[in-house]
Design a protein around this motif. Structure first.
Motif: not given
Length: 678
Positions: A146-151, A296-310
């Motif tokens: 959410e901090r990176f744009g996903v509500g 754009r929001a989806t791309a940002e959040v996936e890039t920033a949190t990809a390692a944590f989600v994995h």
């Protein structure tokens, strides 16, 4: 006596050993000297006295050049005494080694393998710890996203039954039912939505969360110009209103602190704010379209949190495998003692791997969040925005629950009994720690900011689960009530087919007639409830209809499959919510059964029945564990502390509640320590 190489021996014991060694060496030297004495006196020449006449010399004198047998008596006695002392010392040492309880003493040989009971206890602890780590990590990762744009912070994390057919099952006319709007606010039935309604321009008071007696006031922020991102999710054509929440909030400095309300161009569409994007209607040019903003929001959040989600996905996979192994163990498989011990070792190993995956990313997540530094301000904005929306939704949920109790039977609202009160308690706890977070930011206390903010985030997340549970139940009851007439019609068709011999089961005439009579009785009882003056439970009615007709095994119609799925989803979501907000007391049996229910494949009504049964059993086991656990910290004066410990928000390692649970495995989840704010 024991060897001086063993740990835990005192200096005095070492001194005794030195004395004994000295005595042994001296004794050995004396014995050797005694044995060498005859050889040293062989060459000595002494005068031979004269003998009396007539006395035979050979009879009186010892053999020349030899020794007497009496010379060996004393050496032999010394050797025997040394052997006796050595044997006594060895036996004493063995006896003391076996009975010694001094810390640090190790027993000779390999340690005995753990028993089945020990291995089972370790597996229980590992399962609960790993499940708590996964749930906590999912919770904090929701705030990061959410901090990176996903509500909608938590909706991505829940999969399986809880995400199926959220729009509602088809009714008799083929349309899908929508959600029941909460009183005075737009309902948000997501599995963990970030902010269900916009209530900008108001200050959140603890009294708005039903805590006026506490007198704790939540300050929205010292900076009046700071904007907070909030979401709007409403039904088509519905206007977002503050409603009942407005009476519980006092207007703040709205002139200087606007709260933008973002609504989609179409009904139900969600617009998400993206950092750096041009504001709508601004002077910076045409804003990006809604689709571009979303991408754009989806791309940002996936890039920033990809390692944590994995890492989280990997931990979830390991945990599911561990729960599956534990369920097999509970069923008595495998049967051999050695194989059962190995199964328990496998459970512990899977849980350890899940924790290791999360531990490996804990430091990187802390660096991304930056709660000790400049990142604390934006993280606090997210938490405060969700708090405001939840305070309003809690008031609305209270009115919604009251309406449900008037409309339906008591059993219909049993799953959410006490949810509103618990949500208020969590919001009180969040209020105190959000205020403490702001004070820590003003004092440049990075550690205090991080630990207090994490405690507040955990409380906000659990309050959101509790409020969402009430809203979701209202939606599901409405869907079930609309589906009951269609289910009755489908059930009548099934009964008619069974009477004409279309049952796929080979049933004797008597058995078939008994099942038909039972189904007729169930359908008649449901019709009586529908036409009677007393309220009824629509979900329970669907459960009874589908299960009664299933025994005929005719070949189920689509409406009955949909009804069974709706009932199973409701039971599973209710059980999962209960375990999440009481994870500080729930044991491994309920968690494993819930995991098994969530893994049940969607393959018709029979699978839905199994999932529903398992989920309800898991809820019952969890409630039993909570009752057995009792209320933690019953004598505390800290607001919300017992609920925070019971919910696993605080780890209960210290008298003040312990550190807040954070993203990570067993080695890192308690890395932040929190003290109760004064």
């Amino acid at each position: 006596m024991t060897s001086s190489l063993f740990r835990g021996r005192s200096r005095r014991a070492k001194a005794h050993i030195r004395v004994r060694v000295t005595h042994a060496v001296l004794g050995a030297l004396v014995g050797a000297g005694w044995l060498m004495l005859p050889l040293m006196t062989v060459a000595t020449r002494r005068p031979v006295p004269a003998t009396a006449p007539g006395t035979p010399a050979d009879a009186a004198a010892p053999g020349q050049g030899g020794t007497s047998a009496a010379d060996y008596v004393l050496p032999l006695i010394a050797v025997a005494a040394a052997a006796v002392l050595a044997a006594y010392g060895y036996l004493r040492r063995v006896r003391r080694t076996r009975t010694r309880t001094t810390p640090g003493t190790t027993l000779p040989g390999r340690p005995a393998p753990p028993t089945i009971a020990d291995a089972e206890r370790q597996a229980r602890i590992a399962l609960v710890l790993a499940d708590d780590c996964v749930r906590t990590s999912r919770e904090e990762l929701g705030f990061v996203r959410e901090r990176f744009g996903v509500g909608k912070a938590g909706g991505w994390a829940r999969e399986g039954w809880g995400e199926k057919a959220e729009a509602g099952p088809p009714t008799a006319d083929g349309m899908r039912t929508g959600s029941i709007p909460a009183t005075g606010a737009a309902a948000d039935t997501g599995a963990g939505s970030g902010a269900g309604a916009v209530h900008g321009g108001f200050e959140a008071e603890a009294g708005a969360a039903g805590a006026g007696a506490a007198g704790a006031r939540f300050e929205a922020g010292a900076d009046a110009d700071r904007r907070t991102r909030q979401e709007t999710e409403a039904e088509a054509g519905a206007e977002v209103r503050a409603g009942a929440a407005k009476a519980q909030f006092e207007p703040g400095a709205d002139a200087d602190r606007p709260s933008p309300q973002e609504t989609g161009a179409e009904g139900g569409a969600r617009a998400r704010a993206v950092p750096g994007a041009a504001s709508v209607g601004g002077a910076l040019g045409d804003p990006p379209s809604e689709t571009e903003t979303q991408h754009r929001a989806t791309a940002e959040v996936e890039t920033a949190t990809a390692a944590f989600v994995h890492a989280l996905r990997g931990a979830e996979t390991e945990l599911v495998a561990a729960f599956a192994m534990w369920r097999r163990y509970e069923r008595g498989l495998p049967g051999e003692a050695g194989a059962r011990r190995q199964a328990l070792v496998g459970v512990v190993g899977r849980c350890a791997e899940a924790g290791r995956r999360l531990d490996a990313e804990a430091a990187a997540l802390d660096q991304v969040r930056g709660l000790e530094g400049p990142g604390a301000g934006m993280a606090l904005d997210v938490a405060e925005g969700r708090f405001r929306a939840l305070a309003a939704r809690t008031v609305a949920a209270h009115a919604t629950l009251a309406a449900l109790r008037e409309r339906y039977a008591p059993s219909a609202t049993d799953p959410v009994t006490g949810s509103v009160e618990q949500a208020k308690d969590r919001l009180l706890f969040a209020t105190a720690h959000l205020n403490a977070t702001r004070r820590s930011i003003d004092a440049a206390d990075g550690d205090g900011t991080a630990r207090n903010l994490r405690a507040a985030e955990g409380a906000v997340a659990q309050a959101e689960i509790l409020v969402t549970g009430v809203e979701r139940l209202a939606t599901r009851l409405r869907e079930a009530a609309a589906l009951v007439p269609a289910a009755l019609t489908g059930a009548e068709a099934e009964l008619t087919a069974a009477r004409h011999g279309r049952s796929r089961a080979s049933l004797a005439t008597g058995e078939l007639n008994a099942r038909l009579a039972h189904a007729d009785g169930v359908l008649a009882a449901v019709r009586e409830e529908l036409t009677g003056a007393l309220p009824y439970d629509p979900l329970d009615a669907l459960r009874r209809i589908t299960r009664a007709v299933d025994r005929l095994d005719v070949g189920r119609s689509g409406v009955l499959d949909t009804a069974a799925l709706l009932v199973a989803r409701t039971s599973l979501d209710s059980a999962d919510d209960f375990v999440t907000v009481h994870r500080g007391a729930v044991g491994p049996e309920a968690r494993a059964l819930l995991s098994e229910a969530a893994r049940t494949p969607v393959a018709g009504a029979r699978a839905a029945f199994e999932a529903d049964t398992a989920a309800r059993a898991a809820r019952g086991l969890a409630e039993r564990d909570v009752r057995a656990h009792g209320t933690p910290y019953p004598d505390t004066t800290t607001i919300g502390l017992p609920g925070a410990v019971l919910g696993g928000i605080l780890l209960a390692e210290d008298p003040d509640g312990g550190p807040p649970a954070t993203f990570g495995g067993p080695a890192t989840r308690g890395r932040r320590h929190v003290r109760a704010p004064g």
